[in-house]
Motif scaffolding. Sequence first.
Motif, PDB file in Angstrom:
ATOM      1  N   VAL A  67       0.855  -1.181   0.038  1.00  0.00           N
ATOM      2  CA  VAL A  67      -0.095  -0.145   0.017  1.00  0.00           C
ATOM      3  C   VAL A  67       0.778   1.085   0.051  1.00  0.00           C
ATOM      4  O   VAL A  67       1.789   1.398   0.767  1.00  0.00           O
ATOM      5  CB  VAL A  67      -1.079   0.078   1.241  1.00  0.00           C
ATOM      6  CG1 VAL A  67      -1.797   1.249   1.376  1.00  0.00           C
ATOM      7  CG2 VAL A  67      -1.815  -1.251   1.181  1.00  0.00           C
ATOM      8  N   THR A  68       0.673   2.153  -0.903  1.00  0.00           N
ATOM      9  CA  THR A  68       1.473   3.320  -1.162  1.00  0.00           C
ATOM     10  C   THR A  68       0.862   4.526  -0.458  1.00  0.00           C
ATOM     11  O   THR A  68      -0.517   4.711  -0.675  1.00  0.00           O
ATOM     12  CB  THR A  68       1.599   3.865  -2.464  1.00  0.00           C
ATOM     13  OG1 THR A  68       2.238   2.663  -3.225  1.00  0.00           O
ATOM     14  CG2 THR A  68       2.451   4.990  -2.732  1.00  0.00           C
ATOM     15  N   PRO A  69       1.245   5.204   0.586  1.00  0.00           N
ATOM     16  CA  PRO A  69       0.739   6.320   1.197  1.00  0.00           C
ATOM     17  C   PRO A  69       0.642   7.585   0.115  1.00  0.00           C
ATOM     18  O   PRO A  69       1.609   7.787  -0.579  1.00  0.00           O
ATOM     19  CB  PRO A  69       1.781   6.680   2.331  1.00  0.00           C
ATOM     20  CG  PRO A  69       2.889   5.654   2.459  1.00  0.00           C
ATOM     21  CD  PRO A  69       2.860   4.851   1.217  1.00  0.00           C
ATOM     22  N   VAL A  70      -0.359   8.207  -0.010  1.00  0.00           N
ATOM     23  CA  VAL A  70      -0.583   9.371  -0.982  1.00  0.00           C
ATOM     24  C   VAL A  70      -1.374  10.444  -0.275  1.00  0.00           C
ATOM     25  O   VAL A  70      -2.150   9.934   0.987  1.00  0.00           O
ATOM     26  CB  VAL A  70      -1.334   8.901  -2.222  1.00  0.00           C
ATOM     27  CG1 VAL A  70      -0.611   7.665  -2.924  1.00  0.00           C
ATOM     28  CG2 VAL A  70      -2.867   8.266  -1.816  1.00  0.00           C
ATOM     29  N   SER A  71      -1.164  11.537  -0.965  1.00  0.00           N
ATOM     30  CA  SER A  71      -2.371  12.754  -0.407  1.00  0.00           C
ATOM     31  C   SER A  71      -3.376  12.816  -1.069  1.00  0.00           C
ATOM     32  O   SER A  71      -3.813  12.015  -1.776  1.00  0.00           O
ATOM     33  CB  SER A  71      -1.347  14.159  -0.677  1.00  0.00           C
ATOM     34  OG  SER A  71      -1.400  14.188  -2.221  1.00  0.00           O
ATOM     35  N   GLY A  72      -4.371  13.696  -0.628  1.00  0.00           N
ATOM     36  CA  GLY A  72      -5.719  13.740  -1.146  1.00  0.00           C
ATOM     37  C   GLY A  72      -5.947  13.935  -2.652  1.00  0.00           C
ATOM     38  O   GLY A  72      -6.820  13.730  -3.336  1.00  0.00           O
ATOM     39  N   THR A  73      -4.733  14.579  -3.107  1.00  0.00           N
ATOM     40  CA  THR A  73      -4.802  14.748  -4.732  1.00  0.00           C
ATOM     41  C   THR A  73      -3.383  13.958  -4.877  1.00  0.00           C
ATOM     42  O   THR A  73      -2.171  14.449  -4.537  1.00  0.00           O
ATOM     43  CB  THR A  73      -4.465  16.165  -4.936  1.00  0.00           C
ATOM     44  OG1 THR A  73      -5.817  16.595  -4.561  1.00  0.00           O
ATOM     45  CG2 THR A  73      -4.373  16.369  -6.360  1.00  0.00           C
ATOM     46  N   THR A  74      -3.469  12.923  -6.027  1.00  0.00           N
ATOM     47  CA  THR A  74      -2.162  12.332  -6.130  1.00  0.00           C
ATOM     48  C   THR A  74      -2.084  12.257  -7.844  1.00  0.00           C
ATOM     49  O   THR A  74      -3.293  12.060  -8.320  1.00  0.00           O
ATOM     50  CB  THR A  74      -2.645  10.926  -5.668  1.00  0.00           C
ATOM     51  OG1 THR A  74      -2.315  10.787  -4.087  1.00  0.00           O
ATOM     52  CG2 THR A  74      -1.325   9.795  -5.784  1.00  0.00           C
ATOM     53  N   THR A  75      -0.875  12.000  -8.133  1.00  0.00           N
ATOM     54  CA  THR A  75      -0.788  11.901  -9.664  1.00  0.00           C
ATOM     55  C   THR A  75      -0.458  10.217  -9.750  1.00  0.00           C
ATOM     56  O   THR A  75       0.436   9.724  -9.251  1.00  0.00           O
ATOM     57  CB  THR A  75       0.654  12.468  -9.991  1.00  0.00           C
ATOM     58  OG1 THR A  75       0.523  14.140  -9.678  1.00  0.00           O
ATOM     59  CG2 THR A  75       0.844  12.534 -11.453  1.00  0.00           C
ATOM     60  N   PHE A  76      -1.156   9.724 -10.891  1.00  0.00           N
ATOM     61  CA  PHE A  76      -1.273   8.443 -11.402  1.00  0.00           C
ATOM     62  C   PHE A  76      -0.379   8.626 -12.605  1.00  0.00           C
ATOM     63  O   PHE A  76      -0.733   9.160 -13.638  1.00  0.00           O
ATOM     64  CB  PHE A  76      -2.284   7.875 -11.569  1.00  0.00           C
ATOM     65  CG  PHE A  76      -2.972   7.574 -10.154  1.00  0.00           C
ATOM     66  CD1 PHE A  76      -3.106   6.479  -9.674  1.00  0.00           C
ATOM     67  CD2 PHE A  76      -3.712   8.691  -9.454  1.00  0.00           C
ATOM     68  CE1 PHE A  76      -3.602   6.084  -8.252  1.00  0.00           C
ATOM     69  CE2 PHE A  76      -4.477   8.317  -8.130  1.00  0.00           C
ATOM     70  CZ  PHE A  76      -4.247   6.937  -7.677  1.00  0.00           C
ATOM     71  N   ASN A  77       0.935   7.911 -12.927  1.00  0.00           N
ATOM     72  CA  ASN A  77       1.404   7.761 -14.057  1.00  0.00           C
ATOM     73  C   ASN A  77       1.352   6.379 -14.684  1.00  0.00           C
ATOM     74  O   ASN A  77       1.501   5.295 -14.230  1.00  0.00           O
ATOM     75  CB  ASN A  77       3.053   7.982 -13.577  1.00  0.00           C
ATOM     76  CG  ASN A  77       3.186   9.328 -13.004  1.00  0.00           C
ATOM     77  OD1 ASN A  77       2.943  10.142 -13.808  1.00  0.00           O
ATOM     78  ND2 ASN A  77       3.710   9.238 -11.599  1.00  0.00           N
TER      79      ASN A  77
END
Length: 171
Positions: free
Chosen positions: A89-99
């Motif tokens: 599981v990757t910690p991310v912020s409320g707005t995240t960039t998916f590549n």
Amino acid sequence: MNGKKKLAFVIGAGIAPLLAVSLPASSASAHGYISSPPSRQAQCAAGTVPCGPIKYEPQSVEGPKGLRSCSGGQSLFSELDNDGKGWKVTPVSGTTTFNWRLTARHATSTWQYYAGGQKIAEFNDGGARPGATVSHQVDFGGLSGRQKVLAVWNIADTPNAFYACVDVDVR
């Protein structure tokens, strides 16, 4: 051209198409998957989580449009649907960039992202052909905590889409 050469040419010309259709087909030039944050198929390809054949074809999770499965409905890649497999599981912020990493650049209708049982983002490409990489900034809205994101790349000129699931912890 003498008689023997003509005969050899005719035989060769007649056999070549038969050989072409009888040889095993190679894998398609494939398509695409999310590389960051690491999707389930990216984790398989990297050996982070032990998986079956998807390890060698992370870009090949293709199925009919409208599915909501990580495997794109392909039994060969059913391990991707197993939520208990130990995905990192990757910690991310409320707005995240998916590549996305693309190995074939199909004309694209939309890119869709689902989490928490709802669509959280959609990007309309209107039939454009993407480059080798595509990035989307996705806002999780009010969602927080552990989420399984289903990302869907809808192809404009076929009835198919490509699927990727990403396990994240929205903080």
